[in-house]
Design a protein around this motif. Structure first.
Motif, PDB file in Angstrom:
ATOM      1  N   ASP A  29       1.127  -5.537   3.836  1.00  0.00           N
ATOM      2  CA  ASP A  29      -0.044  -6.150   4.452  1.00  0.00           C
ATOM      3  C   ASP A  29       0.330  -7.409   5.207  1.00  0.00           C
ATOM      4  O   ASP A  29      -0.092  -8.502   4.884  1.00  0.00           O
ATOM      5  CB  ASP A  29      -1.068  -6.472   3.359  1.00  0.00           C
ATOM      6  N   ASN A  30       1.122  -7.276   6.208  1.00  0.00           N
ATOM      7  CA  ASN A  30       1.450  -8.456   6.986  1.00  0.00           C
ATOM      8  C   ASN A  30       1.669  -8.117   8.455  1.00  0.00           C
ATOM      9  O   ASN A  30       1.105  -8.768   9.330  1.00  0.00           O
ATOM     10  CB  ASN A  30       2.695  -9.144   6.414  1.00  0.00           C
ATOM     11  N   ASP A  31       2.436  -7.098   8.727  1.00  0.00           N
ATOM     12  CA  ASP A  31       2.775  -6.835  10.124  1.00  0.00           C
ATOM     13  C   ASP A  31       2.301  -5.479  10.614  1.00  0.00           C
ATOM     14  O   ASP A  31       2.684  -5.053  11.687  1.00  0.00           O
ATOM     15  CB  ASP A  31       4.286  -6.952  10.330  1.00  0.00           C
ATOM     16  N   MET A  32       1.471  -4.807   9.833  1.00  0.00           N
ATOM     17  CA  MET A  32       0.866  -3.534  10.238  1.00  0.00           C
ATOM     18  C   MET A  32       1.893  -2.449  10.481  1.00  0.00           C
ATOM     19  O   MET A  32       1.630  -1.485  11.192  1.00  0.00           O
ATOM     20  CB  MET A  32       0.012  -3.732  11.495  1.00  0.00           C
ATOM     21  N   ARG A  33       3.077  -2.616   9.939  1.00  0.00           N
ATOM     22  CA  ARG A  33       4.112  -1.607  10.109  1.00  0.00           C
ATOM     23  C   ARG A  33       4.226  -0.764   8.844  1.00  0.00           C
ATOM     24  O   ARG A  33       3.932  -1.229   7.739  1.00  0.00           O
ATOM     25  CB  ARG A  33       5.475  -2.274  10.401  1.00  0.00           C
ATOM     26  N   PHE A  34       4.679   0.454   9.035  1.00  0.00           N
ATOM     27  CA  PHE A  34       4.809   1.392   7.941  1.00  0.00           C
ATOM     28  C   PHE A  34       6.268   1.748   7.726  1.00  0.00           C
ATOM     29  O   PHE A  34       7.092   1.643   8.643  1.00  0.00           O
ATOM     30  CB  PHE A  34       4.037   2.677   8.254  1.00  0.00           C
ATOM     31  N   GLY A  35       6.572   2.200   6.518  1.00  0.00           N
ATOM     32  CA  GLY A  35       7.856   2.824   6.289  1.00  0.00           C
ATOM     33  C   GLY A  35       7.920   4.125   7.076  1.00  0.00           C
ATOM     34  O   GLY A  35       6.912   4.596   7.606  1.00  0.00           O
ATOM     35  N   ALA A  36       9.109   4.697   7.143  1.00  0.00           N
ATOM     36  CA  ALA A  36       9.310   5.900   7.965  1.00  0.00           C
ATOM     37  C   ALA A  36       8.702   7.143   7.353  1.00  0.00           C
ATOM     38  O   ALA A  36       8.625   8.176   8.013  1.00  0.00           O
ATOM     39  CB  ALA A  36      10.801   6.116   8.221  1.00  0.00           C
ATOM     40  N   TYR A  39       0.062   5.214   1.292  1.00  0.00           N
ATOM     41  CA  TYR A  39      -0.876   6.124   1.926  1.00  0.00           C
ATOM     42  C   TYR A  39      -0.318   7.538   1.814  1.00  0.00           C
ATOM     43  O   TYR A  39       0.893   7.744   1.775  1.00  0.00           O
ATOM     44  CB  TYR A  39      -1.036   5.789   3.412  1.00  0.00           C
ATOM     45  N   PHE A  71       0.833  -1.202   0.000  1.00  0.00           N
ATOM     46  CA  PHE A  71       0.000   0.000   0.000  1.00  0.00           C
ATOM     47  C   PHE A  71       0.868   1.252   0.000  1.00  0.00           C
ATOM     48  O   PHE A  71       1.950   1.262   0.564  1.00  0.00           O
ATOM     49  CB  PHE A  71      -0.878   0.047   1.257  1.00  0.00           C
ATOM     50  N   PHE A  82       3.491   7.355   2.851  1.00  0.00           N
ATOM     51  CA  PHE A  82       3.925   6.173   3.589  1.00  0.00           C
ATOM     52  C   PHE A  82       3.662   4.913   2.789  1.00  0.00           C
ATOM     53  O   PHE A  82       2.583   4.736   2.216  1.00  0.00           O
ATOM     54  CB  PHE A  82       3.166   6.049   4.920  1.00  0.00           C
TER      55      PHE A  82
END
Lengths: 109, 114
Positions: free
Chosen positions: A94-101, A36, A34, A90
């Protein structure tokens, strides 16, 4: 470990120039990716998503991203920047709910 | 349209106060999340919940707790606010499915702890 990495915390382009925001994912990331966008003092909203149906994904506001498995990349592009594109972007997997910085895009007149 | 509503856009609290940040979603989503956002650090996951009364720690749960008594509501609690908890807090929800799918975000709550 974070599943996605954004290269470049700040990108500055002139109005009308190409926008390129970089995102690389780890090989363990499932195929959903994704982008955003966050405008000042707002929450995040979905720009586009890759769900393995097509490698080139078109999103809102003229943005698109291409999934390249060989490069483990999912870079965001827009052919011609507009002043209203100034925001923070950002990438997420879709796996660990973490985003890039995040990458802050500045558009110069 | 999916709507995620955070109760307060801006809060100012004093060190040691107990702080409640409320989040409500209207799309019957199973999953709900709390993130904090700080300059240069992006979004960091504090807690998440896959169902009512369920909670899982994220990357930075220390100093925070959560409550999910109803499916549509997910509360973040700062038991004793500290100045290093000054931040933007973002709530999100997503439908159940493989992985988490698209996240729908609220507009954020900017907390200042003095």
């Amino acid at each position: 470990a974070q599943s996605v990495t954004q290269l470049g915390s700040h990108v500055s382009v002139s109005e009308g120039a190409l926008v390129l925001l970089r995102c690389n994912y780890s090989s363990s990331v499932p195929p959903y990716l994704f982008w955003y966008v966050q405008y000042p003092n707002q929450g995040l909203q979905l720009l586009l998503k890759y769900t393995s149906a097509a490698t080139l994904v078109k999103g809102i506001n003229g943005f698109e991203a291409e999934f390249k498995k060989s490069e483990t990349s999912f870079h965001l592009t827009k052919p011609s920047a507009h002043m209203s594109d100034a925001a923070e972007y950002f990438c997420a997997g879709d796996n660990d709910m973490r985003f890039g910085a995040g990458t802050r895009l500045t558009v110069k007149p | 349209d999916v709507k995620v509503t955070q109760s307060s856009r801006y809060l100012v609290k004093r060190t040691g106060e107990k702080v409640f940040l409320e989040c409500v979603q209207d799309m019957d989503h199973e999953n709900m999340f709390w993130y904090r956002q700080d300059p240069g650090l992006g979004l960091r996951l504090i807690y998440f919940s896959y169902d009512v009364k369920m909670k899982e720690k994220g990357d930075i749960p220390e100093g925070y707790s959560v409550s999910r008594e109803k499916k549509e509501r997910f509360s973040l609690i700062l038991e004793s606010a500290s100045t290093n908890q000054t931040s933007m807090y973002l709530c999100a929800s997503s439908p159940q499915g493989a992985g988490t799918g698209e996240l729908f975000f609220g507009e954020g709550s900017r907390l200042t702890v003095l």
